[in-house]
Design a protein around this motif. Sequence first.
Motif, mmCIF file in Angstrom:
data_model
loop_
_atom_site.group_PDB
_atom_site.id
_atom_site.type_symbol
_atom_site.label_atom_id
_atom_site.label_comp_id
_atom_site.label_asym_id
_atom_site.label_seq_id
_atom_site.Cartn_x
_atom_site.Cartn_y
_atom_site.Cartn_z
ATOM 1 N N GLN A 16 0.833 -1.209 0.000
ATOM 2 C CA GLN A 16 0.000 0.000 0.000
ATOM 3 C C GLN A 16 0.868 1.260 0.000
ATOM 4 O OE1 GLN A 16 -3.345 0.008 -0.368
ATOM 5 N NE2 GLN A 16 -3.152 2.219 -0.573
ATOM 6 N N VAL A 17 1.950 1.247 0.775
ATOM 7 C CA VAL A 17 2.877 2.386 0.795
ATOM 8 C C VAL A 17 3.492 2.589 -0.593
ATOM 9 C CG1 VAL A 17 5.098 3.201 1.708
ATOM 10 C CG2 VAL A 17 3.381 2.248 3.257
ATOM 11 N N LEU A 18 3.909 1.495 -1.217
ATOM 12 C CA LEU A 18 4.480 1.588 -2.563
ATOM 13 C C LEU A 18 3.443 2.092 -3.567
ATOM 14 C CD1 LEU A 18 6.623 -1.676 -2.808
ATOM 15 C CD2 LEU A 18 7.439 0.673 -2.730
ATOM 16 N N THR A 19 2.225 1.634 -3.447
ATOM 17 C CA THR A 19 1.158 2.090 -4.341
ATOM 18 C C THR A 19 0.918 3.587 -4.167
ATOM 19 O OG1 THR A 19 0.101 -0.091 -4.242
ATOM 20 C CG2 THR A 19 -1.261 1.731 -5.005
ATOM 21 N N ASN A 20 0.901 4.055 -2.928
ATOM 22 C CA ASN A 20 0.723 5.489 -2.671
ATOM 23 C C ASN A 20 1.882 6.306 -3.242
ATOM 24 O OD1 ASN A 20 -1.669 4.964 -1.339
ATOM 25 N ND2 ASN A 20 -0.762 5.057 0.702
ATOM 26 N N ASP A 21 3.111 5.816 -3.032
ATOM 27 C CA ASP A 21 4.282 6.505 -3.586
ATOM 28 C C ASP A 21 4.229 6.542 -5.112
ATOM 29 O OD1 ASP A 21 5.240 6.958 -1.060
ATOM 30 O OD2 ASP A 21 6.747 5.354 -1.124
ATOM 31 N N PHE A 22 3.823 5.419 -5.700
ATOM 32 C CA PHE A 22 3.710 5.354 -7.160
ATOM 33 C C PHE A 22 2.675 6.360 -7.667
ATOM 34 C CE2 PHE A 22 1.732 3.568 -10.997
ATOM 35 C CZ PHE A 22 2.838 3.568 -11.833
ATOM 36 N N GLN A 23 1.556 6.470 -6.980
ATOM 37 C CA GLN A 23 0.515 7.413 -7.386
ATOM 38 C C GLN A 23 1.012 8.851 -7.282
ATOM 39 O OE1 GLN A 23 -2.406 6.453 -8.733
ATOM 40 N NE2 GLN A 23 -2.778 8.596 -9.179
ATOM 41 N N ASN A 27 1.324 11.422 -10.429
ATOM 42 C CA ASN A 27 0.714 12.752 -10.436
ATOM 43 C C ASN A 27 1.751 13.843 -10.713
ATOM 44 O OD1 ASN A 27 -1.804 11.686 -9.892
ATOM 45 N ND2 ASN A 27 -1.650 12.025 -7.685
ATOM 46 N N THR A 28 2.921 13.714 -10.104
ATOM 47 C CA THR A 28 3.988 14.687 -10.320
ATOM 48 C C THR A 28 4.435 14.682 -11.781
ATOM 49 O OG1 THR A 28 4.752 14.417 -8.044
ATOM 50 C CG2 THR A 28 6.306 15.395 -9.602
ATOM 51 N N ILE A 29 4.623 13.517 -12.342
ATOM 52 C CA ILE A 29 5.043 13.410 -13.740
ATOM 53 C C ILE A 29 3.972 13.979 -14.666
ATOM 54 C CG2 ILE A 29 5.519 11.754 -15.595
ATOM 55 C CD1 ILE A 29 7.030 10.090 -13.470
ATOM 56 N N ASN A 31 1.826 16.358 -13.935
ATOM 57 C CA ASN A 31 1.882 17.823 -13.813
ATOM 58 C C ASN A 31 3.067 18.405 -14.583
ATOM 59 O OD1 ASN A 31 -0.415 17.915 -12.228
ATOM 60 N ND2 ASN A 31 0.720 17.805 -10.313
ATOM 61 N N ILE A 32 4.203 17.734 -14.528
ATOM 62 C CA ILE A 32 5.374 18.179 -15.277
ATOM 63 C C ILE A 32 5.102 18.098 -16.778
ATOM 64 C CG2 ILE A 32 7.771 17.588 -15.870
ATOM 65 C CD1 ILE A 32 8.135 16.768 -12.920
ATOM 66 N N TYR A 33 4.454 17.038 -17.206
ATOM 67 C CA TYR A 33 4.105 16.869 -18.615
ATOM 68 C C TYR A 33 3.191 18.004 -19.075
ATOM 69 C CZ TYR A 33 1.736 15.065 -22.735
ATOM 70 O OH TYR A 33 1.199 14.940 -23.985
ATOM 71 N N LYS A 34 2.161 18.313 -18.285
ATOM 72 C CA LYS A 34 1.222 19.386 -18.654
ATOM 73 C C LYS A 34 1.953 20.732 -18.715
ATOM 74 C CE LYS A 34 -2.797 18.611 -19.260
ATOM 75 N NZ LYS A 34 -3.336 18.415 -20.605
ATOM 76 N N GLU A 35 2.819 20.997 -17.745
ATOM 77 C CA GLU A 35 3.576 22.244 -17.738
ATOM 78 C C GLU A 35 4.487 22.324 -18.967
ATOM 79 O OE1 GLU A 35 6.608 24.826 -14.901
ATOM 80 O OE2 GLU A 35 6.125 22.769 -14.352
ATOM 81 N N ASN A 36 5.112 21.194 -19.319
ATOM 82 C CA ASN A 36 5.981 21.149 -20.488
ATOM 83 C C ASN A 36 5.185 21.452 -21.762
ATOM 84 O OD1 ASN A 36 8.397 20.709 -21.905
ATOM 85 N ND2 ASN A 36 7.790 18.608 -22.343
ATOM 86 N N GLU A 37 4.002 20.868 -21.895
ATOM 87 C CA GLU A 37 3.157 21.128 -23.062
ATOM 88 C C GLU A 37 2.768 22.606 -23.128
ATOM 89 O OE1 GLU A 37 2.263 19.042 -25.639
ATOM 90 O OE2 GLU A 37 3.803 17.812 -24.691
ATOM 91 N N LYS A 38 2.422 23.178 -21.977
ATOM 92 C CA LYS A 38 2.052 24.591 -21.923
ATOM 93 C C LYS A 38 3.227 25.466 -22.338
ATOM 94 C CE LYS A 38 0.959 28.099 -18.555
ATOM 95 N NZ LYS A 38 1.070 28.388 -17.153
ATOM 96 N N LEU A 39 4.431 25.146 -21.850
ATOM 97 C CA LEU A 39 5.622 25.919 -22.194
ATOM 98 C C LEU A 39 5.986 25.776 -23.669
ATOM 99 C CD1 LEU A 39 7.820 25.292 -19.037
ATOM 100 C CD2 LEU A 39 6.691 27.426 -19.695
ATOM 101 N N LYS A 40 5.799 24.580 -24.230
ATOM 102 C CA LYS A 40 6.046 24.383 -25.665
ATOM 103 C C LYS A 40 5.111 25.264 -26.484
ATOM 104 C CE LYS A 40 7.693 19.596 -25.856
ATOM 105 N NZ LYS A 40 7.325 18.244 -26.301
ATOM 106 N N GLU A 41 3.840 25.283 -26.097
ATOM 107 C CA GLU A 41 2.860 26.095 -26.818
ATOM 108 C C GLU A 41 3.196 27.585 -26.694
ATOM 109 O OE1 GLU A 41 -1.907 27.074 -26.627
ATOM 110 O OE2 GLU A 41 -1.197 25.151 -25.884
#
Length: 116
Positions: A16-23, A27-29, A31-41
């Motif tokens: 369960q701890v590993l599952t929470n860490d994975f989640q 989520n962080t990745i 958010n980084i992906y969305k920010e990267n797409e926004k910056l590219k645009e």
Amino acid sequence: MEEIISLLAHFQEELQVLTNDFQKMKNTIYNIYKENEKLKEENQNLKKLLFTKEEEEEPDQEGGMGYDNLTRLYKEGFHVCHLNFGEGRESDCLFCMGLLDNNLDEVEEEDSGAKS
């Protein structure tokens, strides 16, 4: 048997701890992906704006064109000083203002020298 049940319960907790860490990582990745797409645009839009304005410039204005570009960037909310060049600007920057003031003096000197 109790030892096996205890080990299974412990394993379930660790899973369960590993599952929470994975989640959290997922989520962080995302958010980084969305920010990267926004910056590219945003970057594409800025390139289009820059190239459109460059095409509109007359070739006769070579002397003060660099200063004009720096002034335009500063007015659009970006730093033009060497410390934070290209970063967004929230308020006035003394370094940028000093650089623009120095460049204005140089352009004026070149103009007056060319006229003499």
